[in-house]
Motif scaffolding. Structure first.
Motif: not given
Ligand code: PEP
Length: 250
Positions: A9, A11, A96, A98, A168, A172-174, A211-213, A232-235
């Motif tokens: 993701n 973003k 999501h 956010e 998620e 834990a997100i970001g 998902g979450g860091s 599900l991966i953000g950063g």
């Molecule tokens: C996300 O927002 O979907 C997510 C998992 O972000 P992060 O990996 O940066 O925590």
């Protein structure tokens, strides 16, 4: 055997050119991962066309991060599911945290988005997860159960068979804080039980992503758990090496 999926993701990050470079970088490194892992990237709307084009014949699927809750018409700034499908978008992230938190998405809007996504041939990645105060109050099992019941339970069996769920935890997100592998397994197993209440054995096939860091250093431990089918991966999805490093955990 359930599908193994690593989805990125992006973003509101990257320019279209950076997005194209990123997907090309992922495609180059893809040879290093098990062919059993499906990769999905979800860039901003503005880059979907060029990223879809760059991803052709790489085996990397492309998704959007959202779609409108109306079919078409006077909804300034919105992008319809039909428009996404018309440029060959395959997936769409819905619900999501956010979007729930900053843009007021509710079960009602998510039900509309989900119905429109399916009606237009998009495959949703539906996100659920509790906030920190809800976990601290021991409400996380109930919170995700409700998020599933109020939206996923309205799907028919055919739609359900195409669904991907992402758990998620909002805390834990970001944040750099990751759920432990045990915490993830416990709630993923709970989610699968909730899904089975409605859809029976079909719930055994639903990919449930964490998902979450999530990063290369913790992915292997998370993905080793029975009910964690990927991430599900953000950063960490913004660097080809990290994204592939996570996929290598399988
Ligand atoms: C996300 O927002 O979907 C997510 C998992 O972000 P992060 O990996 O940066 O925590």
């Amino acid at each position: 055997m359930r599908r193994k999926i690593v989805a990125g993701n992006w973003k509101m990050n990257t320019t279209p050119q950076e997005g194209v470079n990123l997907v090309k970088g992922i495609a180059e490194l893809k040879k290093d991962i098990c062919s059993c892992v499906e990769l999905i990237v979800c860039p901003p709307f503005t880059h979907l066309s060029c990223v879809i084009n760059a991803a052709k014949e790489t085996g990397i699927a492309v998704g959007a991060q959202n779609c409108a809750d109306h079919e078409s018409g006077a909804y300034t700034g919105e992008v319809a599911a039909k428009m996404l499908k018309s440029i060959d978008t395959e997936y769409v992230i819905l619900g999501h945290s956010e979007r729930r938190q900053y843009y007021g998405e509710t079960a009602e809007t998510l039900n509309s988005k989900m119905a429109l996504a399916f009606a237009n041939g998009l495959k949703p990645i539906y996100c659920v997860g509790e906030r920190l105060e809800q976990r601290e109050a021991g409400q996380h099992f109930d919170v995700v159960k409700q998020q599933i019941e109020e939206v996923v339970f309205n799907l028919n069996e055919e739609q359900f068979s195409q669904l991907i769920i992402a758990y998620e935890p909002v805390w834990a997100i970001g944040t750099g804080k990751t759920a432990t592998a045990e915490q993830a397994q416990e709630i993923h197993a709970h989610i699968r039980r909730v899904l089975a209440n409605k859809f029976g054995v079909a719930a055994q096939d639903t990919p449930i992503l964490y998902g979450g860091s999530c990063k290369p250093s913790n992915a292997a431990e998370l993905f080793a758990k029975e009910d964690v089918d990927g991430g599900l991966i953000g950063g960490a999805a913004l660097k080809a090496e990290d994204f592939i490093g996570i996929a290598k955990a399988f």
